[in-house]
Scaffold this motif. Structure first.
Motif, short mmCIF file in Angstrom:
data_model
loop_
_atom_site.label_atom_id
_atom_site.label_comp_id
_atom_site.label_asym_id
_atom_site.label_seq_id
_atom_site.Cartn_x
_atom_site.Cartn_y
_atom_site.Cartn_z
N ALA A 28 -0.26 4.03 15.53
CA ALA A 28 -0.03 2.60 15.78
C ALA A 28 0.64 1.95 14.58
N LEU A 29 0.25 2.39 13.38
CA LEU A 29 0.90 1.87 12.17
C LEU A 29 2.36 2.26 12.13
N ARG A 30 2.66 3.53 12.42
CA ARG A 30 4.06 3.98 12.36
C ARG A 30 4.92 3.23 13.38
N LYS A 31 4.35 2.98 14.55
CA LYS A 31 5.08 2.23 15.57
C LYS A 31 5.39 0.82 15.09
N ALA A 32 4.39 0.17 14.49
CA ALA A 32 4.59 -1.19 13.97
C ALA A 32 5.59 -1.18 12.82
N PHE A 33 5.49 -0.18 11.96
CA PHE A 33 6.38 -0.11 10.81
C PHE A 33 7.84 0.05 11.26
N HIS A 34 8.05 0.84 12.30
CA HIS A 34 9.41 1.01 12.82
C HIS A 34 9.93 -0.31 13.39
N ARG A 35 9.05 -1.06 14.04
CA ARG A 35 9.45 -2.37 14.58
C ARG A 35 9.80 -3.33 13.45
N TRP A 36 9.07 -3.27 12.33
CA TRP A 36 9.32 -4.16 11.20
C TRP A 36 10.62 -3.81 10.47
N THR A 37 10.84 -2.53 10.27
CA THR A 37 11.89 -2.09 9.35
C THR A 37 12.99 -1.24 9.96
N GLY A 38 12.75 -0.72 11.15
CA GLY A 38 13.72 0.16 11.76
C GLY A 38 13.66 1.58 11.22
N THR A 39 12.64 1.88 10.44
CA THR A 39 12.50 3.22 9.89
C THR A 39 11.02 3.60 9.86
N THR A 40 10.72 4.77 9.34
CA THR A 40 9.33 5.24 9.28
C THR A 40 8.74 5.00 7.89
N THR B 89 7.34 7.16 6.00
CA THR B 89 7.75 8.27 5.14
C THR B 89 9.16 8.06 4.57
N ALA B 90 10.07 7.63 5.44
CA ALA B 90 11.45 7.39 5.01
C ALA B 90 11.51 6.22 4.04
N ALA B 91 10.70 5.19 4.30
CA ALA B 91 10.69 4.03 3.43
C ALA B 91 10.16 4.40 2.05
N ARG B 92 9.13 5.27 2.01
CA ARG B 92 8.58 5.69 0.74
C ARG B 92 9.60 6.51 -0.04
N ALA B 93 10.31 7.39 0.66
CA ALA B 93 11.31 8.23 0.00
C ALA B 93 12.48 7.40 -0.51
N LEU C 269 0.83 -1.21 0.00
CA LEU C 269 0.00 0.00 0.00
C LEU C 269 0.86 1.26 0.00
N LEU C 270 1.99 1.19 0.69
CA LEU C 270 2.89 2.34 0.71
C LEU C 270 3.48 2.58 -0.67
N ASP C 271 3.86 1.50 -1.36
CA ASP C 271 4.40 1.62 -2.72
C ASP C 271 3.37 2.18 -3.68
N ARG C 272 2.10 1.96 -3.38
CA ARG C 272 1.04 2.46 -4.24
C ARG C 272 0.65 3.91 -3.93
N GLY C 273 1.34 4.49 -2.95
CA GLY C 273 1.14 5.91 -2.68
C GLY C 273 0.06 6.24 -1.67
N HIS C 274 -0.45 5.27 -0.97
CA HIS C 274 -1.50 5.54 0.01
C HIS C 274 -0.92 6.25 1.24
N SER C 275 -1.73 7.07 1.88
CA SER C 275 -1.32 7.78 3.08
C SER C 275 -1.26 6.81 4.26
#
Length: 345
Positions: free
Chosen positions: A326-338, A340-344, A305-311
């Motif tokens: 809650a999503l951002r917290k989980a995403f940081h646990r999965w990847t170590g980043t946010t 926004t940073a992953a999309r960029a 969903l992030l790759d598809r440009g969804h907020s």
């Protein structure tokens, strides 16, 4: 994409599987025959959430178990034919239209033959023979003679019904043969097949149509639809997803629950017709848990969903998080980043 090439290229991945359409038909037949619900619940791939997906492929062991339940609940002549009688055109989806929309019955069956795995496993034999009269032969892989007799009876009755529907008029085969022993009374089979020329203890299970019927123009002939069905069959076979064990079924149910916005354990367990405790035990036996599987699924979908440009707000809602925090917290646990940073990146 040619049918012969695509069907042959699928390889062993689908060889031991059957379609959800056939399995659904047998689940209904087993219930009508009086099979116990707890016995059905133990058959892998028979829960509604799995059977809704055309691309899901059920293990052949599950199909044979359903045939066993039917044969034991309703033994004797007529059991298999009753299943065909309860299956109107369209019950087996694409396969039904493949065998009824060619120029003639013979043309339809020959064009459909390379796609037989669309319905059932490669080990289930489907043969065509005859230059004039047309013989359809079938060989089930069921070991139990009582089960095999029900399977073969269903298959031959199925092809007779589809032939009648395709041609659009009553017809009877010129010969029917069964490899099993003659039942005490087979008057019901004579009525079903419309002929007294039924041989038992034959070398093969088969039904033979007169050349005039095999080569008569079909009332349902539709070359464009036939081509469309073959193309669809190619896509289904190429995209099919074998359900090897209960973990595969759980993952499908979890995905459907997440789509509905409620991936909680109670909902998933209910959709699989089992208790929460039983589901948790099954997952533990596979070295995983509901929480771990949900976390993995959310991670995979969040990336897409992030790759598809969804907020992040939209992603959080689709993945049943309480909010985007809650999503951002989980995403940081999965990847170590946010996100926004992953999309960029």
């Amino acid at each position: 994409m040619s049918g012969a090439g695509s069907a042959g290229g699928i390889g062993s991945r689908l060889d031991g599987t059957a379609s959800t359409h056939l399995v659904r038909l047998l689940v209904q037949a087993a219930r009508q025959a009086g099979a116990a619900e707890d016995q059905l619940a133990r058959v892998t791939g028979t829960d509604e959430v799995v059977l809704r997906g055309e691309l899901n492929r059920i293990p052949m062991s599950s199909l044979l178990r359903l045939w066993e339940l039917i044969a034991h609940a309703r033994p004797g002549a007529g059991s298999g034919a009753a299943i065909a009688a309860a299956a109107p055109l369209g019950s087996l989806n694409t396969w039904d239209y493949l065998v009824t929309t060619g120029e003639t019955l013979a043309d339809s069956l020959r064009a459909a033959q390379p796609y037989h795995r669309l319905v059932t496993a490669a080990t289930e034999g489907f043969d065509l023979s005859g230059d004039g009269d047309l013989t359809i032969g079938y060989r089930t892989s069921a070991d139990d003679p009582a089960v095999a007799s029900v399977v073969n009876e269903y298959v031959l009755a199925y092809y007779l019904r589809r032939a009648r529907e395709a041609i659009g008029r009553p017809l009877a085969p010129i010969r029917v043969s069964f490899s099993h022993a003659a039942p005490a009374d087979h008057a019901g089979l004579v009525a079903v097949f419309g002929t007294a020329d039924i041989e038992f203890e034959a070398e093969a299970d088969s039904i033979t149509f007169h050349a005039d019927d095999a080569n008569a123009p079909l009332a349902r002939a539709d070359p464009m639809l036939a081509d469309l069905m073959r193309s669809h069959a190619d896509l289904v076979l190429a995209s099919a997803r074998p359900i090897a064990d209960p973990l595969d079924a759980f993952r499908i149910a979890l995905g459907a629950a997440l789509d509905a916005g409620d991936p909680a354990l109670p909902r998933v367990a209910k959709s699989l017709a089992m208790s929460q405790r039983t589901l948790q035990r099954h997952l533990a036996e596979h070295g995983t848990s509901w929480r771990d599987e949900l976390d993995l699924l959310r991670h995979e979908r969040a990336r897409i969903l992030l790759d598809r440009g969804h907020s992040t707000a939209t992603i959080a809602q689709r993945l049943a998080f309480t909010d985007d925090r809650a999503l951002r917290k989980a995403f940081h646990r999965w990847t170590g980043t946010t996100p926004t940073a992953a999309r960029a990146g």
